[in-house]
Write a protein that holds these residues in place. Sequence first.
Motif, PDB file in Angstrom:
ATOM      1  N   ALA A 106       0.832  -1.200   0.000  1.00 18.07           N
ATOM      2  CA  ALA A 106       0.000   0.000   0.000  1.00 18.07           C
ATOM      3  C   ALA A 106       0.875   1.261   0.000  1.00 18.07           C
ATOM      4  O   ALA A 106       0.596   2.228  -0.715  1.00 18.07           O
ATOM      5  CB  ALA A 106      -0.922  -0.011   1.224  1.00 18.07           C
ATOM      6  N   ARG A 107       1.954   1.217   0.784  1.00 19.70           N
ATOM      7  CA  ARG A 107       2.847   2.384   0.854  1.00 19.70           C
ATOM      8  C   ARG A 107       3.514   2.639  -0.501  1.00 19.70           C
ATOM      9  O   ARG A 107       3.502   3.771  -1.003  1.00 19.70           O
ATOM     10  CB  ARG A 107       3.923   2.150   1.924  1.00 19.70           C
ATOM     11  CG  ARG A 107       4.932   3.285   2.046  1.00 19.70           C
ATOM     12  CD  ARG A 107       6.056   2.959   3.014  1.00 19.70           C
ATOM     13  NE  ARG A 107       6.908   1.848   2.594  1.00 19.70           N
ATOM     14  CZ  ARG A 107       7.893   1.974   1.693  1.00 19.70           C
ATOM     15  NH1 ARG A 107       8.144   3.127   1.128  1.00 19.70           N
ATOM     16  NH2 ARG A 107       8.618   0.915   1.361  1.00 19.70           N
ATOM     17  N   TYR A 163      -7.943  -4.451   2.602  1.00 15.39           N
ATOM     18  CA  TYR A 163      -6.832  -3.595   3.004  1.00 15.39           C
ATOM     19  C   TYR A 163      -6.244  -2.847   1.799  1.00 15.39           C
ATOM     20  O   TYR A 163      -5.865  -1.685   1.907  1.00 15.39           O
ATOM     21  CB  TYR A 163      -5.736  -4.423   3.683  1.00 15.39           C
ATOM     22  CG  TYR A 163      -4.646  -3.565   4.276  1.00 15.39           C
ATOM     23  CD1 TYR A 163      -4.828  -2.937   5.499  1.00 15.39           C
ATOM     24  CD2 TYR A 163      -3.449  -3.356   3.596  1.00 15.39           C
ATOM     25  CE1 TYR A 163      -3.850  -2.129   6.044  1.00 15.39           C
ATOM     26  CE2 TYR A 163      -2.457  -2.548   4.124  1.00 15.39           C
ATOM     27  CZ  TYR A 163      -2.668  -1.938   5.362  1.00 15.39           C
ATOM     28  OH  TYR A 163      -1.697  -1.130   5.881  1.00 15.39           O
ATOM     29  N   LEU A 164      -6.189  -3.511   0.645  1.00 12.59           N
ATOM     30  CA  LEU A 164      -5.439  -2.935  -0.472  1.00 12.59           C
ATOM     31  C   LEU A 164      -6.302  -2.248  -1.532  1.00 12.59           C
ATOM     32  O   LEU A 164      -5.854  -1.304  -2.176  1.00 12.59           O
ATOM     33  CB  LEU A 164      -4.622  -4.046  -1.161  1.00 12.59           C
ATOM     34  CG  LEU A 164      -3.447  -4.614  -0.371  1.00 12.59           C
ATOM     35  CD1 LEU A 164      -2.894  -5.848  -1.079  1.00 12.59           C
ATOM     36  CD2 LEU A 164      -2.353  -3.567  -0.202  1.00 12.59           C
ATOM     37  N   LEU A 184     -12.679   3.334   1.858  1.00 10.46           N
ATOM     38  CA  LEU A 184     -12.072   3.642   3.151  1.00 10.46           C
ATOM     39  C   LEU A 184     -10.823   4.498   2.948  1.00 10.46           C
ATOM     40  O   LEU A 184     -10.098   4.318   1.979  1.00 10.46           O
ATOM     41  CB  LEU A 184     -11.689   2.345   3.867  1.00 10.46           C
ATOM     42  CG  LEU A 184     -12.831   1.354   4.083  1.00 10.46           C
ATOM     43  CD1 LEU A 184     -12.303   0.053   4.651  1.00 10.46           C
ATOM     44  CD2 LEU A 184     -13.878   1.956   4.992  1.00 10.46           C
ATOM     45  N   PRO A 185     -10.577   5.437   3.873  1.00 12.61           N
ATOM     46  CA  PRO A 185      -9.360   6.263   3.737  1.00 12.61           C
ATOM     47  C   PRO A 185      -8.104   5.418   3.953  1.00 12.61           C
ATOM     48  O   PRO A 185      -8.138   4.414   4.669  1.00 12.61           O
ATOM     49  CB  PRO A 185      -9.528   7.297   4.849  1.00 12.61           C
ATOM     50  CG  PRO A 185     -10.443   6.657   5.849  1.00 12.61           C
ATOM     51  CD  PRO A 185     -11.355   5.773   5.071  1.00 12.61           C
ATOM     52  N   ARG A 186      -7.020   5.819   3.306  1.00 11.04           N
ATOM     53  CA  ARG A 186      -5.729   5.144   3.484  1.00 11.04           C
ATOM     54  C   ARG A 186      -4.827   6.007   4.351  1.00 11.04           C
ATOM     55  O   ARG A 186      -4.929   7.231   4.277  1.00 11.04           O
ATOM     56  CB  ARG A 186      -5.065   4.917   2.125  1.00 11.04           C
ATOM     57  CG  ARG A 186      -5.807   3.929   1.246  1.00 11.04           C
ATOM     58  CD  ARG A 186      -5.209   3.981  -0.146  1.00 11.04           C
ATOM     59  NE  ARG A 186      -5.992   3.228  -1.110  1.00 11.04           N
ATOM     60  CZ  ARG A 186      -5.812   1.918  -1.372  1.00 11.04           C
ATOM     61  NH1 ARG A 186      -4.922   1.240  -0.706  1.00 11.04           N
ATOM     62  NH2 ARG A 186      -6.542   1.324  -2.283  1.00 11.04           N
ATOM     63  N   PRO A 187      -3.862   5.465   5.088  1.00  9.48           N
ATOM     64  CA  PRO A 187      -3.654   4.028   5.308  1.00  9.48           C
ATOM     65  C   PRO A 187      -4.767   3.415   6.151  1.00  9.48           C
ATOM     66  O   PRO A 187      -5.275   4.066   7.047  1.00  9.48           O
ATOM     67  CB  PRO A 187      -2.318   3.987   6.042  1.00  9.48           C
ATOM     68  CG  PRO A 187      -2.165   5.311   6.682  1.00  9.48           C
ATOM     69  CD  PRO A 187      -2.881   6.286   5.816  1.00  9.48           C
ATOM     70  N   GLU A 227     -15.355   0.370  10.066  1.00 11.24           N
ATOM     71  CA  GLU A 227     -15.792   0.271   8.667  1.00 11.24           C
ATOM     72  C   GLU A 227     -15.072  -0.873   7.954  1.00 11.24           C
ATOM     73  O   GLU A 227     -15.655  -1.565   7.126  1.00 11.24           O
ATOM     74  CB  GLU A 227     -15.517   1.583   7.907  1.00 11.24           C
ATOM     75  CG  GLU A 227     -16.311   2.770   8.384  1.00 11.24           C
ATOM     76  CD  GLU A 227     -15.625   3.499   9.533  1.00 11.24           C
ATOM     77  OE1 GLU A 227     -14.612   2.984  10.063  1.00 11.24           O
ATOM     78  OE2 GLU A 227     -16.101   4.583   9.915  1.00 11.24           O
ATOM     79  N   PHE A 228     -13.800  -1.018   8.294  1.00 12.67           N
ATOM     80  CA  PHE A 228     -13.006  -2.095   7.684  1.00 12.67           C
ATOM     81  C   PHE A 228     -13.638  -3.453   7.990  1.00 12.67           C
ATOM     82  O   PHE A 228     -13.882  -4.272   7.108  1.00 12.67           O
ATOM     83  CB  PHE A 228     -11.576  -2.048   8.239  1.00 12.67           C
ATOM     84  CG  PHE A 228     -10.626  -3.001   7.563  1.00 12.67           C
ATOM     85  CD1 PHE A 228      -9.764  -2.542   6.573  1.00 12.67           C
ATOM     86  CD2 PHE A 228     -10.588  -4.349   7.890  1.00 12.67           C
ATOM     87  CE1 PHE A 228      -8.889  -3.404   5.944  1.00 12.67           C
ATOM     88  CE2 PHE A 228      -9.726  -5.228   7.262  1.00 12.67           C
ATOM     89  CZ  PHE A 228      -8.868  -4.751   6.283  1.00 12.67           C
TER      90      PHE A 228
END
Lengths: 256, 268
Positions: free
Chosen positions: A184-185, A206-207, A230-233, A240-241
């Motif tokens: 993700a980073r 997650y991704l 969903l907002p990252r990270p 919500e996740f």
Amino acid sequence: MTDQTTKIECQNLSKIFKQRSGKVQIPVLESISLSVVENEFLVIVGPGQCGKTTLLRIIAGLETPTTGKVFLDGKEVTGPGPDRGMVFQKYTLFPWKTVMGNVEMGLKIGGMSKRQRREVASHYINLVGLQGFEKAYPHQLSGGMKQRVGIARAYANNPKVLLLDEPFGQLDAQTRYLMEQETARIWSVEKKTVIFVTNSIEEAVYLADRIVTLEGKLPGRLKSTYVVNLPRPREHIDKEFLEMRHTITKETELLL
Amino acid sequence: MNSETKLKDPLSLKIAPWVSVIGFFVVWQLLIDTEIVPRILLASPVEVGKLLIDKLTNPDPDGAVLMTHTIISLIEALLGYILALITGIPLGLLMGWFVVAEGLARPPFEMIRPIPPVAWIPLAIFWFGIGITGKVFIIWACAVVPCVINAYTGVRMANPTLIQMARTYGASDWQIFTKICIPSALPMVFGGLQIALALAWTTLVAAELIAADAGLGYLITMGRRLLRPDMIVLGMIMVGLTGWFIGNIIDRIERRLTAGLERGGAAT
């Protein structure tokens, strides 16, 4: 968010594998239509043996579809090419080459000069956090580090689309979390169009910008699509996740 | 070696080999001295030792000193061996990767392969006489087989995912061949070199026994013709020693070369 230029377009793909005798035919994919827009992170989720790897290999050009077509930037895909970078589930490193040698391999094949490709390769080795390991050989690296090399190599070649085929399937749970964070980073630092195949719904939530699920039995058909806003990270334990994960799990016949 | 698991008494372990070796020679010498084995059938160790010293400088009765015989045999073996390497390995590598090369080269290769190299000796005499050329040809014919087979198998064993990955980078067939197939095949190729060398040496002696005017096999044959068992035994010992010696050298070269490869591990 992503802009809306279509990068990859799959039109009505199907794939039937034939046994050698030609008598037994195994339908693996059926009427898959799918498009991916520029810089989108698309995750394809499905259980084992549902045809998701085959779908990715068709997009990579390593398999030809029985019917249907794949377009990249409006041009039909007829075979593998450097515009699509693949990260395989098995660590696919050259055992006789160093980390540097592995990362710069694609550029070398492409004919880039040594100085230039060293520079590019160093940049991506740093990006995946492997600085200091340039001269190490694959057998000296852990599984997570090997996949970092694979990701750096795919990035270094500057493909239009990155294809990742269950890249963390062989890693232990801790390393897998870490590699998801890293993916993700890296993706947030250097945006790419990504198609990521996995059997883990958690990894997908997650991704992904968008998740498509495949039905749990052959032939694989598209089942549902979920947009993940969903907002990252992201955090694995955000409310919500967990809700998103729960919804998808409920609607999918995955054995987790 | 771990002696604890093998023998309780390390002293007997040290002494035992000497006892058996010395015992071997003593029994041999006694068998001849007591004429249990007639002198016409076998020479004693002392006689062979005397002949060895004599043959260092004396070319009689077979026409050359011992060093000359040894060197001629070595040259024949090495020439045939090197020719086999430079023809067999590239051929095997190409056959492993390029369908056309396999289609063209495999059927004749498979047709000739079951013929033992020694069976070529009569034809080789017709074609090349009993000089060096005929022997080089026979050595080539026997050593080329493991070179081809191992190089071919080595390429076939290359990791298919590596090849697919190279394809996604747009690598050409030739690039995949040089950058993936050849390095993947190297461990198998080295194995082939060892097999080829052992074959080359044994076949050479067989060839020299039948057709030669010099060499260690020729020394043995002359011993038979002149009813000189000491010459036969000396020839046999030299064949053994030289074979052991080259085997050691190849072993060392291989270890040094593969040590470089193993930094990267043989295969994943």
